[in-house]
Design a protein around this motif. Structure first.
Motif, PDB file in Angstrom:
ATOM      1  N   SER A   1       0.808  -1.210   0.000  1.00  0.00           N
ATOM      2  CA  SER A   1       0.000   0.000   0.000  1.00  0.00           C
ATOM      3  C   SER A   1       0.848   1.269   0.000  1.00  0.00           C
ATOM      4  O   SER A   1       0.332   2.341  -0.268  1.00  0.00           O
ATOM      5  CB  SER A   1      -0.938   0.005   1.205  1.00  0.00           C
ATOM      6  N   TYR A   2       2.118   1.157   0.286  1.00  0.00           N
ATOM      7  CA  TYR A   2       2.990   2.329   0.290  1.00  0.00           C
ATOM      8  C   TYR A   2       3.802   2.378  -0.996  1.00  0.00           C
ATOM      9  O   TYR A   2       4.202   1.363  -1.535  1.00  0.00           O
ATOM     10  CB  TYR A   2       3.951   2.302   1.485  1.00  0.00           C
ATOM     11  N   ARG A   3       4.053   3.581  -1.455  1.00  0.00           N
ATOM     12  CA  ARG A   3       4.913   3.747  -2.622  1.00  0.00           C
ATOM     13  C   ARG A   3       6.152   4.518  -2.211  1.00  0.00           C
ATOM     14  O   ARG A   3       6.170   5.201  -1.186  1.00  0.00           O
ATOM     15  CB  ARG A   3       4.180   4.460  -3.748  1.00  0.00           C
ATOM     16  N   GLU A   4       7.164   4.413  -3.020  1.00  0.00           N
ATOM     17  CA  GLU A   4       8.430   5.079  -2.723  1.00  0.00           C
ATOM     18  C   GLU A   4       8.372   6.522  -3.197  1.00  0.00           C
ATOM     19  O   GLU A   4       8.016   6.799  -4.340  1.00  0.00           O
ATOM     20  CB  GLU A   4       9.579   4.349  -3.401  1.00  0.00           C
ATOM     21  N   LEU A   5       8.724   7.438  -2.335  1.00  0.00           N
ATOM     22  CA  LEU A   5       8.780   8.857  -2.659  1.00  0.00           C
ATOM     23  C   LEU A   5      10.230   9.314  -2.588  1.00  0.00           C
ATOM     24  O   LEU A   5      10.943   8.994  -1.641  1.00  0.00           O
ATOM     25  CB  LEU A   5       7.928   9.659  -1.677  1.00  0.00           C
ATOM     26  N   ARG A   6      10.636  10.062  -3.585  1.00  0.00           N
ATOM     27  CA  ARG A   6      12.015  10.553  -3.655  1.00  0.00           C
ATOM     28  C   ARG A   6      12.015  12.076  -3.816  1.00  0.00           C
ATOM     29  O   ARG A   6      11.016  12.663  -4.188  1.00  0.00           O
ATOM     30  CB  ARG A   6      12.732   9.907  -4.835  1.00  0.00           C
ATOM     31  N   PRO A   7      13.159  12.714  -3.581  1.00  0.00           N
ATOM     32  CA  PRO A   7      13.251  14.159  -3.805  1.00  0.00           C
ATOM     33  C   PRO A   7      13.041  14.494  -5.283  1.00  0.00           C
ATOM     34  O   PRO A   7      13.399  13.704  -6.158  1.00  0.00           O
ATOM     35  CB  PRO A   7      14.678  14.504  -3.382  1.00  0.00           C
ATOM     36  N   PRO A   8      12.467  15.655  -5.583  1.00  0.00           N
ATOM     37  CA  PRO A   8      12.232  16.049  -6.970  1.00  0.00           C
ATOM     38  C   PRO A   8      13.523  16.554  -7.625  1.00  0.00           C
ATOM     39  O   PRO A   8      13.742  17.755  -7.787  1.00  0.00           O
ATOM     40  CB  PRO A   8      11.181  17.151  -6.855  1.00  0.00           C
ATOM     41  N   THR A   9      14.372  15.630  -7.998  1.00  0.00           N
ATOM     42  CA  THR A   9      15.686  16.004  -8.522  1.00  0.00           C
ATOM     43  C   THR A   9      15.605  16.718  -9.869  1.00  0.00           C
ATOM     44  O   THR A   9      16.543  17.428 -10.231  1.00  0.00           O
ATOM     45  CB  THR A   9      16.584  14.765  -8.653  1.00  0.00           C
ATOM     46  N   SER A  10      14.510  16.559 -10.594  1.00  0.00           N
ATOM     47  CA  SER A  10      14.388  17.269 -11.869  1.00  0.00           C
ATOM     48  C   SER A  10      14.330  18.780 -11.644  1.00  0.00           C
ATOM     49  O   SER A  10      14.872  19.555 -12.439  1.00  0.00           O
ATOM     50  CB  SER A  10      13.166  16.792 -12.643  1.00  0.00           C
ATOM     51  N   LEU A  11      13.692  19.210 -10.563  1.00  0.00           N
ATOM     52  CA  LEU A  11      13.666  20.646 -10.243  1.00  0.00           C
ATOM     53  C   LEU A  11      15.055  21.148  -9.873  1.00  0.00           C
ATOM     54  O   LEU A  11      15.452  22.251 -10.254  1.00  0.00           O
ATOM     55  CB  LEU A  11      12.697  20.911  -9.098  1.00  0.00           C
ATOM     56  N   LEU A  12      15.790  20.333  -9.152  1.00  0.00           N
ATOM     57  CA  LEU A  12      17.154  20.714  -8.784  1.00  0.00           C
ATOM     58  C   LEU A  12      18.059  20.754 -10.016  1.00  0.00           C
ATOM     59  O   LEU A  12      18.903  21.638 -10.134  1.00  0.00           O
ATOM     60  CB  LEU A  12      17.692  19.739  -7.744  1.00  0.00           C
ATOM     61  N   ALA A  13      17.851  19.841 -10.936  1.00  0.00           N
ATOM     62  CA  ALA A  13      18.625  19.844 -12.178  1.00  0.00           C
ATOM     63  C   ALA A  13      18.293  21.071 -13.025  1.00  0.00           C
ATOM     64  O   ALA A  13      19.186  21.675 -13.641  1.00  0.00           O
ATOM     65  CB  ALA A  13      18.361  18.566 -12.970  1.00  0.00           C
ATOM     66  N   ALA A  14      17.033  21.460 -13.055  1.00  0.00           N
ATOM     67  CA  ALA A  14      16.647  22.669 -13.784  1.00  0.00           C
ATOM     68  C   ALA A  14      17.278  23.912 -13.166  1.00  0.00           C
ATOM     69  O   ALA A  14      17.729  24.822 -13.879  1.00  0.00           O
ATOM     70  CB  ALA A  14      15.135  22.799 -13.819  1.00  0.00           C
TER      71      ALA A  14
END
Length: 111
Positions: free
Chosen positions: A10-23
């Motif tokens: 029931s849980y999914r993996e959440l990660r930091p939004p690295t695409s925003l940091l790359a932008a």
């Protein structure tokens, strides 16, 4: 299927939004590249990229990251490198912005 399998699925993996940091890093890179151009307009564009765009993207990154950390909708998988990288991006943007501000002030003082 037992209760443990249901809880784990029931849980999914959440990660930091690295695409925003790359932008944001690309924005800072653009600001640093425009230092090579002597035009006044290039310095204004570099100032905007290094200050407003990169800082805004880092702020959005931090907001989305905090929302993901505290959402409770999944398991947050932290990447320790992102905490270091967003500060490096902000610092590089600040340095690029300061150099562009110097060139802009010098150009306006000569006029």
């Amino acid at each position: 299927m037992n209760h443990e399998d249901t809880v784990n699925n029931s849980y999914r993996e959440l990660r930091p939004p690295t695409s925003l940091l790359a932008a944001a890093a690309c924005s800072v890179l653009g600001a640093l590249v425009t230092l090579g151009f002597p035009d006044f307009d290039a310095h204004v564009a570099g100032y905007v990229l290094g200050s407003l765009v990169s800082t805004g993207l880092v702020m959005v990154f931090m907001k989305v990251d905090l929302a993901r950390r505290t959402s409770g909708k999944g398991i947050y998988l932290d990447r320790r490198s992102t905490r270091f990288l967003w500060s490096v991006v902000l610092l590089a943007g600040l340095v690029g912005c300061a150099v562009h501000a110097w060139h802009i002030a010098t150009a306006l003082a000569v006029r």
